[in-house]
Design a protein around this motif. Structure first.
Motif, PDB file in Angstrom:
ATOM      1  N   LEU A  76      15.879  97.405 -30.724  1.00  0.00           N
ATOM      2  CA  LEU A  76      16.187  98.021 -29.434  1.00  0.00           C
ATOM      3  C   LEU A  76      15.071  97.776 -28.412  1.00  0.00           C
ATOM      4  O   LEU A  76      15.318  97.300 -27.300  1.00  0.00           O
ATOM      5  CB  LEU A  76      16.412  99.530 -29.615  1.00  0.00           C
ATOM      6  N   VAL A  77      13.828  98.097 -28.790  1.00  0.00           N
ATOM      7  CA  VAL A  77      12.705  97.935 -27.866  1.00  0.00           C
ATOM      8  C   VAL A  77      12.471  96.458 -27.558  1.00  0.00           C
ATOM      9  O   VAL A  77      12.235  96.076 -26.402  1.00  0.00           O
ATOM     10  CB  VAL A  77      11.430  98.579 -28.448  1.00  0.00           C
ATOM     11  N   LEU A  78      12.540  95.612 -28.582  1.00  0.00           N
ATOM     12  CA  LEU A  78      12.347  94.181 -28.363  1.00  0.00           C
ATOM     13  C   LEU A  78      13.421  93.615 -27.443  1.00  0.00           C
ATOM     14  O   LEU A  78      13.144  92.743 -26.602  1.00  0.00           O
ATOM     15  CB  LEU A  78      12.365  93.437 -29.706  1.00  0.00           C
ATOM     16  N   HIS A  79      14.633  94.117 -27.572  1.00  0.00           N
ATOM     17  CA  HIS A  79      15.724  93.690 -26.698  1.00  0.00           C
ATOM     18  C   HIS A  79      15.416  94.026 -25.245  1.00  0.00           C
ATOM     19  O   HIS A  79      15.541  93.179 -24.343  1.00  0.00           O
ATOM     20  CB  HIS A  79      17.030  94.363 -27.150  1.00  0.00           C
ATOM     21  N   HIS A  80      14.968  95.249 -24.995  1.00  0.00           N
ATOM     22  CA  HIS A  80      14.646  95.667 -23.626  1.00  0.00           C
ATOM     23  C   HIS A  80      13.444  94.899 -23.078  1.00  0.00           C
ATOM     24  O   HIS A  80      13.407  94.548 -21.892  1.00  0.00           O
ATOM     25  CB  HIS A  80      14.388  97.173 -23.584  1.00  0.00           C
ATOM     26  N   LEU A  81      12.456  94.628 -23.931  1.00  0.00           N
ATOM     27  CA  LEU A  81      11.306  93.834 -23.495  1.00  0.00           C
ATOM     28  C   LEU A  81      11.736  92.431 -23.073  1.00  0.00           C
ATOM     29  O   LEU A  81      11.280  91.904 -22.056  1.00  0.00           O
ATOM     30  CB  LEU A  81      10.270  93.735 -24.622  1.00  0.00           C
ATOM     31  N   LEU A  82      12.611  91.837 -23.860  1.00  0.00           N
ATOM     32  CA  LEU A  82      13.084  90.493 -23.554  1.00  0.00           C
ATOM     33  C   LEU A  82      13.848  90.478 -22.234  1.00  0.00           C
ATOM     34  O   LEU A  82      13.666  89.571 -21.400  1.00  0.00           O
ATOM     35  CB  LEU A  82      13.973  89.987 -24.695  1.00  0.00           C
ATOM     36  N   GLN A  83      14.687  91.484 -22.023  1.00  0.00           N
ATOM     37  CA  GLN A  83      15.426  91.570 -20.771  1.00  0.00           C
ATOM     38  C   GLN A  83      14.479  91.722 -19.580  1.00  0.00           C
ATOM     39  O   GLN A  83      14.649  91.076 -18.535  1.00  0.00           O
ATOM     40  CB  GLN A  83      16.396  92.755 -20.808  1.00  0.00           C
ATOM     41  N   GLN A 102      21.889  96.619 -37.110  1.00  0.00           N
ATOM     42  CA  GLN A 102      20.513  96.512 -36.625  1.00  0.00           C
ATOM     43  C   GLN A 102      19.911  95.161 -36.992  1.00  0.00           C
ATOM     44  O   GLN A 102      19.234  94.530 -36.174  1.00  0.00           O
ATOM     45  CB  GLN A 102      19.671  97.652 -37.210  1.00  0.00           C
ATOM     46  N   LYS A 103      20.161  94.706 -38.227  1.00  0.00           N
ATOM     47  CA  LYS A 103      19.659  93.397 -38.644  1.00  0.00           C
ATOM     48  C   LYS A 103      20.291  92.278 -37.822  1.00  0.00           C
ATOM     49  O   LYS A 103      19.611  91.319 -37.431  1.00  0.00           O
ATOM     50  CB  LYS A 103      19.941  93.167 -40.132  1.00  0.00           C
ATOM     51  N   ARG A 104      21.586  92.411 -37.556  1.00  0.00           N
ATOM     52  CA  ARG A 104      22.287  91.386 -36.778  1.00  0.00           C
ATOM     53  C   ARG A 104      21.719  91.328 -35.354  1.00  0.00           C
ATOM     54  O   ARG A 104      21.457  90.243 -34.825  1.00  0.00           O
ATOM     55  CB  ARG A 104      23.786  91.695 -36.758  1.00  0.00           C
ATOM     56  N   LYS A 105      21.488  92.486 -34.775  1.00  0.00           N
ATOM     57  CA  LYS A 105      20.928  92.529 -33.420  1.00  0.00           C
ATOM     58  C   LYS A 105      19.515  91.965 -33.407  1.00  0.00           C
ATOM     59  O   LYS A 105      19.153  91.175 -32.522  1.00  0.00           O
ATOM     60  CB  LYS A 105      20.920  93.971 -32.905  1.00  0.00           C
ATOM     61  N   LEU A 106      18.704  92.370 -34.359  1.00  0.00           N
ATOM     62  CA  LEU A 106      17.317  91.909 -34.423  1.00  0.00           C
ATOM     63  C   LEU A 106      17.263  90.390 -34.583  1.00  0.00           C
ATOM     64  O   LEU A 106      16.404  89.721 -33.986  1.00  0.00           O
ATOM     65  CB  LEU A 106      16.602  92.594 -35.587  1.00  0.00           C
ATOM     66  N   VAL A 108      19.435  88.157 -33.467  1.00  0.00           N
ATOM     67  CA  VAL A 108      19.762  87.552 -32.165  1.00  0.00           C
ATOM     68  C   VAL A 108      18.575  87.655 -31.209  1.00  0.00           C
ATOM     69  O   VAL A 108      18.236  86.698 -30.507  1.00  0.00           O
ATOM     70  CB  VAL A 108      21.004  88.230 -31.553  1.00  0.00           C
ATOM     71  N   VAL A 109      17.935  88.818 -31.176  1.00  0.00           N
ATOM     72  CA  VAL A 109      16.797  89.029 -30.278  1.00  0.00           C
ATOM     73  C   VAL A 109      15.649  88.095 -30.639  1.00  0.00           C
ATOM     74  O   VAL A 109      15.023  87.476 -29.764  1.00  0.00           O
ATOM     75  CB  VAL A 109      16.340  90.503 -30.328  1.00  0.00           C
ATOM     76  N   LEU A 110      15.334  87.978 -31.932  1.00  0.00           N
ATOM     77  CA  LEU A 110      14.230  87.120 -32.349  1.00  0.00           C
ATOM     78  C   LEU A 110      14.517  85.652 -32.057  1.00  0.00           C
ATOM     79  O   LEU A 110      13.607  84.903 -31.667  1.00  0.00           O
ATOM     80  CB  LEU A 110      13.942  87.319 -33.843  1.00  0.00           C
ATOM     81  N   GLU A 111      15.752  85.220 -32.239  1.00  0.00           N
ATOM     82  CA  GLU A 111      16.097  83.830 -31.920  1.00  0.00           C
ATOM     83  C   GLU A 111      15.871  83.551 -30.445  1.00  0.00           C
ATOM     84  O   GLU A 111      15.348  82.489 -30.060  1.00  0.00           O
ATOM     85  CB  GLU A 111      17.549  83.547 -32.307  1.00  0.00           C
ATOM     86  N   ALA A 112      16.246  84.503 -29.585  1.00  0.00           N
ATOM     87  CA  ALA A 112      16.038  84.332 -28.145  1.00  0.00           C
ATOM     88  C   ALA A 112      14.547  84.340 -27.805  1.00  0.00           C
ATOM     89  O   ALA A 112      14.089  83.572 -26.952  1.00  0.00           O
ATOM     90  CB  ALA A 112      16.764  85.444 -27.384  1.00  0.00           C
ATOM     91  N   LEU A 113      13.790  85.189 -28.489  1.00  0.00           N
ATOM     92  CA  LEU A 113      12.347  85.234 -28.260  1.00  0.00           C
ATOM     93  C   LEU A 113      11.672  83.931 -28.658  1.00  0.00           C
ATOM     94  O   LEU A 113      10.788  83.425 -27.956  1.00  0.00           O
ATOM     95  CB  LEU A 113      11.729  86.397 -29.046  1.00  0.00           C
ATOM     96  N   HIS A 114      12.087  83.350 -29.779  1.00  0.00           N
ATOM     97  CA  HIS A 114      11.499  82.091 -30.237  1.00  0.00           C
ATOM     98  C   HIS A 114      11.733  80.981 -29.210  1.00  0.00           C
ATOM     99  O   HIS A 114      10.861  80.143 -28.973  1.00  0.00           O
ATOM    100  CB  HIS A 114      12.079  81.690 -31.587  1.00  0.00           C
ATOM    101  N   GLN A 115      12.906  81.001 -28.574  1.00  0.00           N
ATOM    102  CA  GLN A 115      13.183  80.005 -27.538  1.00  0.00           C
ATOM    103  C   GLN A 115      12.275  80.217 -26.329  1.00  0.00           C
ATOM    104  O   GLN A 115      11.755  79.258 -25.751  1.00  0.00           O
ATOM    105  CB  GLN A 115      14.656  80.087 -27.123  1.00  0.00           C
ATOM    106  N   CYS A 116      12.050  81.472 -25.975  1.00  0.00           N
ATOM    107  CA  CYS A 116      11.175  81.770 -24.833  1.00  0.00           C
ATOM    108  C   CYS A 116       9.724  81.398 -25.132  1.00  0.00           C
ATOM    109  O   CYS A 116       9.009  80.897 -24.255  1.00  0.00           O
ATOM    110  CB  CYS A 116      11.255  83.250 -24.465  1.00  0.00           C
ATOM    111  N   LEU A 117       9.285  81.665 -26.362  1.00  0.00           N
ATOM    112  CA  LEU A 117       7.888  81.395 -26.718  1.00  0.00           C
ATOM    113  C   LEU A 117       7.614  79.903 -26.885  1.00  0.00           C
ATOM    114  O   LEU A 117       6.456  79.485 -26.889  1.00  0.00           O
ATOM    115  CB  LEU A 117       7.529  82.125 -28.019  1.00  0.00           C
TER     116      LEU A 117
END
Length: 332
Positions: A76-83, A102-106, A108-117
């Motif tokens: 949840l927090v990582l999702h909001h940080l990414l947004q 929660q695992k499914r959401k996490l 997706v969020v981590l995959e998007a973060l890896h692309q940003c990083l």
């Protein structure tokens, strides 16, 4: 005396005993943060800075983080940080209530973060399972990578290191090893930065010269290692387990380490990391490093980092060679 030292090198160290009650599937590895490291003031300060950074970033969303282990695991927090930081919109539910969701959401969020990083940090330092299981070390690695990417001016405590116990399940039972793990970098002054940039420019603008640099350094290393009957044929691979690096430092600095302090024949990534971390500590104690080094970059075979380390030794000891030594090398 030399023959006695070489004989001692044949004695193998023992592994630290794994904690009782640890059950892992074969091939599975787990890192355990040691209690003393949790109490380290710099480690505590790092968590405080990251918590304050998250809360100041998300204060308009009325999200308040108090504990990094407990508050970030569900995505949840990582999702909001990414947004907020990357203006990324993801097709995931706002609040995931079940563990599977929660695992499914996490994920997706981590995959998007890896692309940003853009692979600025090694994703092996964290993954969905470790974050979801409230692994503080993995969570910190991820947050530090995010802070460096999205807010590079954030003042993080420098050179935060922690002691970890890595447990690995093998067909012969549990194996374990202690090592130091780097979370934040050391600060470099302008002189140190210029030395690092020399290698950056070499690899970027003159890659054809890299092999010549390797050959020069390898010739120097082999001259120093011949007393032990050892030789280096491949700089990219023969320093990743830390053994040659430790022995080289000993030869150059005039001492041998007790074999209980390192693994002469490391058989796991944890043992390799222990050796390399010890070598980096020896280099720091001897004021032999011109820049910060992450031991994991060496164990992963980062050629640029390995060359920088070896060049630090080369530049000091090549300059200190006597005329007789230089003459002997020139004639060889």
């Amino acid at each position: 005396m030399e023959s006695e030292c070489i004989y001692n090198l044949l004695q193998l160290p023992t592994n630290p005993e794994p904690p009782e009650g640890e059950e892992l599937a074969q091939g599975e590895k787990k890192k355990i943060l040691q209690p003393d490291s949790r109490k380290n003031p710099k480690f505590e300060q790092l968590q405080k800075v990251l918590v304050e950074w998250i809360n100041s970033t998300l204060f308009r969303e009325h999200i308040v983080v108090q504990n990094l282990e407990e508050d970030l695991f569900d995505g949840l927090v990582l999702h909001h940080l990414l947004q907020k930081l990357a203006s990324v919109t993801l097709e995931v539910e706002e609040i995931a209530l079940t563990a599977n969701n929660q695992k499914r959401k996490l994920t997706v969020v981590l995959e998007a973060l890896h692309q940003c990083l853009q692979l600025e940090e090694n994703p092996a330092k964290w993954n969905m399972e470790r974050i979801f299981n409230k692994d503080l070390l993995a969570t910190l690695h991820l947050l530090v990578a995010m802070a460096k990417h999205f807010q590079p001016d954030l003042s993080l405590p420098e050179n935060v290191q922690v002691e970890v116990l890595t447990i690995e399940s093998t067909k012969n039972g549990l194996k374990s090893g202690k090592s130091m793990e780097q979370i934040t970098d050391c600060k470099m002054d302008s002189n140190q930065q210029s030395k690092v940039d020399v290698f950056d420019e070499l690899f970027k603008l003159a890659p054809e010269k890299v092999n010549a640099v390797k050959e020069a350094i390898m010739k120097f290393v082999n001259k120093k290692m011949e007393r032990l009957g050892l030789s280096v044929q491949n700089i990219d691979t023969q320093f990743t387990d830390g053994v040659f690096l430790i022995l080289l430092i000993g030869q150059l600095e005039g001492y041998f380490l007790n074999l209980k302090e390192f693994f002469l024949t490391p058989s796991s990534p944890a043992e390799m990391l222990h050796n390399v971390s010890l070598a980096v500590d020896l280099l720091k104690e001897g004021d032999l490093l011109d820049y910060p080094v992450n031991p994991e970059d060496i164990t992963s075979g980062d050629t640029k980092v390995i060359l920088r380390v070896l060049y630090s030794l080369f530049s000091k000891h090549k300059m200190n060679e006597t005329p007789e030594e230089t003459k002997t090398e020139a004639g060889s």
